[in-house]
Design a protein around this motif. Structure first.
Motif, PDB file in Angstrom:
ATOM      1  N   ASP A 187       0.814  -1.217   0.000  1.00 22.62           N
ATOM      2  CA  ASP A 187       0.000   0.000   0.000  1.00 22.62           C
ATOM      3  C   ASP A 187       0.850   1.271   0.000  1.00 22.62           C
ATOM      4  O   ASP A 187       0.330   2.383   0.169  1.00 22.62           O
ATOM      5  N   ALA A 188       2.162   1.140  -0.200  1.00 25.89           N
ATOM      6  CA  ALA A 188       3.042   2.307  -0.189  1.00 25.89           C
ATOM      7  C   ALA A 188       2.792   3.180  -1.415  1.00 25.89           C
ATOM      8  O   ALA A 188       2.366   2.699  -2.474  1.00 25.89           O
ATOM      9  N   ASP A 189       3.090   4.466  -1.264  1.00 27.73           N
ATOM     10  CA  ASP A 189       2.925   5.436  -2.355  1.00 27.73           C
ATOM     11  C   ASP A 189       4.246   5.524  -3.119  1.00 27.73           C
ATOM     12  O   ASP A 189       5.201   6.140  -2.651  1.00 27.73           O
ATOM     13  N   LEU A 190       4.295   4.911  -4.294  1.00 29.72           N
ATOM     14  CA  LEU A 190       5.546   4.873  -5.046  1.00 29.72           C
ATOM     15  C   LEU A 190       5.991   6.252  -5.521  1.00 29.72           C
ATOM     16  O   LEU A 190       7.186   6.477  -5.732  1.00 29.72           O
ATOM     17  N   SER A 191       5.063   7.177  -5.672  1.00 28.62           N
ATOM     18  CA  SER A 191       5.463   8.525  -6.081  1.00 28.62           C
ATOM     19  C   SER A 191       6.303   9.198  -5.007  1.00 28.62           C
ATOM     20  O   SER A 191       7.080  10.115  -5.287  1.00 28.62           O
ATOM     21  N   THR A 192       6.178   8.734  -3.778  1.00 26.26           N
ATOM     22  CA  THR A 192       7.018   9.214  -2.683  1.00 26.26           C
ATOM     23  C   THR A 192       8.250   8.337  -2.498  1.00 26.26           C
ATOM     24  O   THR A 192       9.371   8.828  -2.336  1.00 26.26           O
ATOM     25  N   LEU A 222       3.727  -4.481  -5.875  1.00 26.93           N
ATOM     26  CA  LEU A 222       4.385  -3.236  -6.260  1.00 26.93           C
ATOM     27  C   LEU A 222       5.767  -3.455  -6.873  1.00 26.93           C
ATOM     28  O   LEU A 222       6.416  -2.500  -7.308  1.00 26.93           O
ATOM     29  N   THR A 264       4.694   2.438   4.253  1.00 24.86           N
ATOM     30  CA  THR A 264       3.329   1.913   4.262  1.00 24.86           C
ATOM     31  C   THR A 264       2.382   3.011   4.703  1.00 24.86           C
ATOM     32  O   THR A 264       2.772   3.947   5.409  1.00 24.86           O
ATOM     33  N   ASN A 265       1.133   2.898   4.285  1.00 24.19           N
ATOM     34  CA  ASN A 265       0.098   3.835   4.740  1.00 24.19           C
ATOM     35  C   ASN A 265      -0.836   3.178   5.741  1.00 24.19           C
ATOM     36  O   ASN A 265      -1.882   3.741   6.082  1.00 24.19           O
ATOM     37  N   ASN A 278       8.391   5.756   6.519  1.00 19.42           N
ATOM     38  CA  ASN A 278       8.034   6.627   5.410  1.00 19.42           C
ATOM     39  C   ASN A 278       9.035   7.758   5.191  1.00 19.42           C
ATOM     40  O   ASN A 278       8.707   8.804   4.639  1.00 19.42           O
TER      41      ASN A 278
END
Length: 478
Positions: free
Chosen positions: A262-267, A296, A415-416, A436
């Motif tokens: 669920d991680a934000d790959l753009s970050t 991912l 992770t979010n 993060n």
């Protein structure tokens, strides 16, 4: 402060000759000779240890309030020579000029922070069992300190030891890395110019084995502190232990990065690229083993491959350089061997994988996918520009791999999910966890590892504790 060539400092004086002759300082970007420097050995180490006793007596007798003023003056002097110090650091070690300048200024900030922390080394009163008794605990400096520092962060790692030691009232014999002595030399000069007693600090370099064995055995030295490899840490801790000296060891790591589904790959992607290849990966807390959940994995590999391929590699003195050379020829050979072994065992080079040119110790920013636990790079700390990416089925598998090695310095997770954060933080085997983000070392926070990554902490109030000892005063009143 007119001389611009680093020289050992003993008894407040710079030495133009060393008992072991000379050593050559080489620019890793050009392989050109920078300077020929005096080389120290057991003779200088023993002299510095003897003088540190007088330095300790003088410095510890000064009030913490006045000691703070000296340290803050030194920090201001450091800021005044930031441009010269940064350029010297880049010539010696190769890191981009902006990173070198940032390190130098951060080191001055660290000195400032401990200058104030030293004024707050409080003791305590203990309620007694009898009305005619008083129990008080004072916190006193441990005594003269031998500090050993590496080449990758030649100002910050020096200050992680020198600042809290001096703030506590200790004297210091500083042994700098032979590859990058300029920063420690400049720090020593700034402290002396600010009013530190001449014998409260010595700065030497030369034969590492002769200096370390002498200082560890010297009866005048009461504490040994090292930032370095696990191998060297074992040697110094063993030598210090034979003489029952207090130790702090900040050693190697092989830092895992768990990338949850669920991680934000753009970050994650730009941060991972920035921090993995900072100082060409020659950072003890550098993110190294990227353990990515399979949903991912392909997108993560594609993202970091593209980002790493765009990095500008060159001489750190050039304004647009994002990654400089490795600092030593030996480190370059090690990285070449680790990359070759990984490919032979089935890894895929997504970008990079080769030396750049034949002049200077340059190696391409490299992304290796399909990594597996038996590959050498997944077991030996690479300490170079290798991003190792391994797919994992789930967080449990990621934690198993993260905790597989005996190292436990830094760890990271993206992770979010709060439940995933909690699971990782409760089960990771490390001294530090970045959630993060990748930024770790700050003056206010403890810095250290567990297992083969060392013992004790630097930074924060914990860093001061390492240079203080409790002293009980049990008094009968009346």
């Amino acid at each position: 402060m007119t001389n611009s060539t680093p020289r050992p400092i003993i008894d407040g004086q710079e030495r133009s000759q060393g008992s072991l002759g000379t050593i050559q300082l080489v620019n890793p970007a050009t392989e050109e000779l920078i300077a020929t420097l005096p080389s120290c050995g057991a003779e200088e180490a023993a002299e510095a240890a003897r003088l540190s006793v007088d330095g300790f007596a003088q410095w510890s007798a000064i009030s913490p309030f006045e000691r703070s003023k000296v340290l803050r003056r030194a920090a201001d002097l450091m800021r005044g020579e930031a441009d010269e110090a940064a350029a010297e650091m880049t010539r010696e070690g190769g890191k981009p000029l902006a990173q070198a300048r940032g390190e130098w200024l951060a080191s001055a900030d660290l000195l400032d922070w401990y200058a104030e922390e030293g004024r707050r080394a409080y003791g305590r009163l203990i309620p007694t069992r009898a009305s005619d008794m008083r129990w008080a605990v004072e916190r006193r400096p441990v005594g003269p300190v031998a500090a050993f520092t590496p080449w990758n962060f030649p100002a910050w790692t020096v200050m992680q030891k020198v600042a809290p030691a001096l703030a506590a009232g200790c004297s210091v014999v500083l042994k700098c890395a032979e590859e990058t002595p300029g920063s420690g030399w400049r720090i020593g000069r700034a402290l002396l110019a600010a009013g530190l007693p001449p014998r409260a600090i010595s700065v030497i370099w030369g034969d590492p084995a002769a200096i370390s064995s002498t200082l560890c055995a010297a009866p005048e030295i009461h504490k040994v502190t090292l930032t370095g490899s696990t191998r060297v840490g074992r040697l110094l801790a063993s030598a210090a232990g034979q003489h029952l000296k207090k130790v702090t060891m900040e050693l190697g790591g092989h830092n895992p990065v768990i990338v949850a589904r669920d991680a934000d790959l753009s970050t994650v992607v730009p941060l991972a690229t920035e921090f993995k290849f900072r100082n060409a990966g020659q950072v003890c807390v550098s993110p190294t083993r990227f353990l990515v959940e399979k949903p991912l994995y392909a997108d993560f590999v594609a993202g970091v491959t593209e980002a790493a391929g765009k990095l500008r590699v060159g001489d750190g003195l050039e304004a647009d350089t994002q990654m400089g050379p490795l600092t030593t020829a030996g480190q370059l050979s090690k990285i070449e061997a680790l990359a070759a072994d990984a490919v032979q065992r089935g890894a895929r080079i997504e970008t990079g994988g080769s030396r750049i040119g034949n002049r200077g110790y340059f190696f391409q920013p490299t992304v290796l996918s399909g990594m597996t636990p038996e590959m050498d790079a997944m077991n030996e700390e690479p300490f170079g520009p290798l991003m190792l990416v391994m797919p994992v089925d789930d967080i449990d598998a990621a934690l198993t791999e993260a905790n597989r090695l005996p190292y436990g310095l830094a760890s990271y997770a993206f992770t979010n999910s709060m439940s995933t954060e909690r699971k990782i933080s409760q089960n990771i085997h490390a001294g530090m966890l970045g959630l993060n983000h990748f930024a770790m070392a700050m003056p206010e926070t403890p810095f250290g590892g567990v297992g083969d990554s060392g013992m004790g902490s630097e930074g924060g109030s914990e860093g001061m504790e390492a240079y203080l000892r409790p002293f009980l005063v049990s008094a009968k009143i009346g």
